[in-house]
Design an enzyme around this catalytic site. Structure first.
Site, PDB file in Angstrom:
ATOM      1  N   ASP A  60       0.851  -1.179   0.000  1.00 38.54           N
ATOM      2  CA  ASP A  60       0.000   0.000   0.000  1.00 38.54           C
ATOM      3  C   ASP A  60       0.899   1.246   0.000  1.00 38.54           C
ATOM      4  O   ASP A  60       2.098   1.148   0.272  1.00 38.54           O
ATOM      5  CB  ASP A  60      -0.891  -0.040   1.249  1.00 38.54           C
ATOM      6  N   ASP A  81      -0.310   5.159   0.974  1.00 44.60           N
ATOM      7  CA  ASP A  81      -0.599   6.115   2.056  1.00 44.60           C
ATOM      8  C   ASP A  81      -0.640   5.414   3.403  1.00 44.60           C
ATOM      9  O   ASP A  81      -1.385   4.448   3.602  1.00 44.60           O
ATOM     10  CB  ASP A  81      -1.943   6.808   1.795  1.00 44.60           C
TER      11      ASP A  81
END
Length: 222
Positions: free
Chosen positions: A18, A20
């Site tokens: 991922d 953020d």
């Protein structure tokens, strides 16, 4: 599920990352933009922030404004993406992210993010991080996290069985997506610990990558 105690060693054939909250700390921007959005719609900013991490914007809007037409959410999301892409003030790397990505050079890994191409490029650049060659962005999928589509596509792009992938995530939606994909999930940061990943680390300084002779990746986590 109780997270595995550290230190521990995990084995994988590919890593799915991922962005953020996992590689990039963009909380300052997310807070600014979503709290403004909440105010415009008469919603409590604190409650809105509990929903938005990890999801595509239109998916968060569908949760927060369930009676609003999908088309309106998509249009609103497009405007917010433009705002977010233009605002990189305060965007920095998660501690250890640069060294972590450097240690993955030549090893199977992919970025799997709810951001679109423009936003992911802007934030990774602002944080001084290189973009992985394989990237699954908002444009790549038909369903946002917590749907596992993005992680399954990442595994397919890398030619690796989902069960042989380890996901790095920070949000409840992302952790649920990784688990639904049948993958081991390493949670990064304080949000992650609330959503029962398999292992939790405060940041990426706690992860060391070793390329094994049999082609697997060993993750030493402490």
């Amino acid at each position: 599920m109780t997270a595995t105690a550290t230190p521990t060693v995990l084995t994988a054939r590919a890593l799915l990352l991922d962005m953020d909250g996992t590689l990039v700390n963009s909380d300052a921007v997310v807070e600014r933009i979503w709290r403004r959005w909440a105010e415009r719609h008469g919603l409590d900013g604190g409650e809105v922030m509990k929903v938005v991490h990890g999801r595509q914007g239109h998916a968060s809007m569908a949760v927060l404004l369930p009676d609003r037409p999908v088309e309106q959410n998509l249009a609103d999301n497009a405007r917010m993406l433009a705002e977010e892409t233009a605002d990189t003030d305060g965007v920095v790397e998660i501690p250890g992210a640069s060294a972590f990505l450097a240690s993955l050079r030549g090893l199977p890994h992919a970025l799997v993010t709810s951001a679109d191409v423009a936003l992911s490029t802007a934030r990774m650049c602002a944080a001084g991080l290189p973009l992985p060659e394989v990237r699954i962005t908002a444009e790549s999928v038909g369903a946002s996290k917590p749907d596992p589509e993005g992680f399954l596509k990442g595994a397919a792009e890398l030619g690796v069985d989902p069960a042989d992938c380890v996901v790095f995530e920070d949000s409840g939606a992302g952790i649920a997506a990784g688990r639904s994909a049948g993958m081991t999930v390493v949670g990064v940061g304080p949000r992650a610990g609330l959503h029962a990943p398999d292992v939790v680390v405060p940041d990426l300084t706690r992860v060391r990558i070793e390329a094994a002779a049999d082609g697997t990746i060993r993750l030493h986590i402490d």
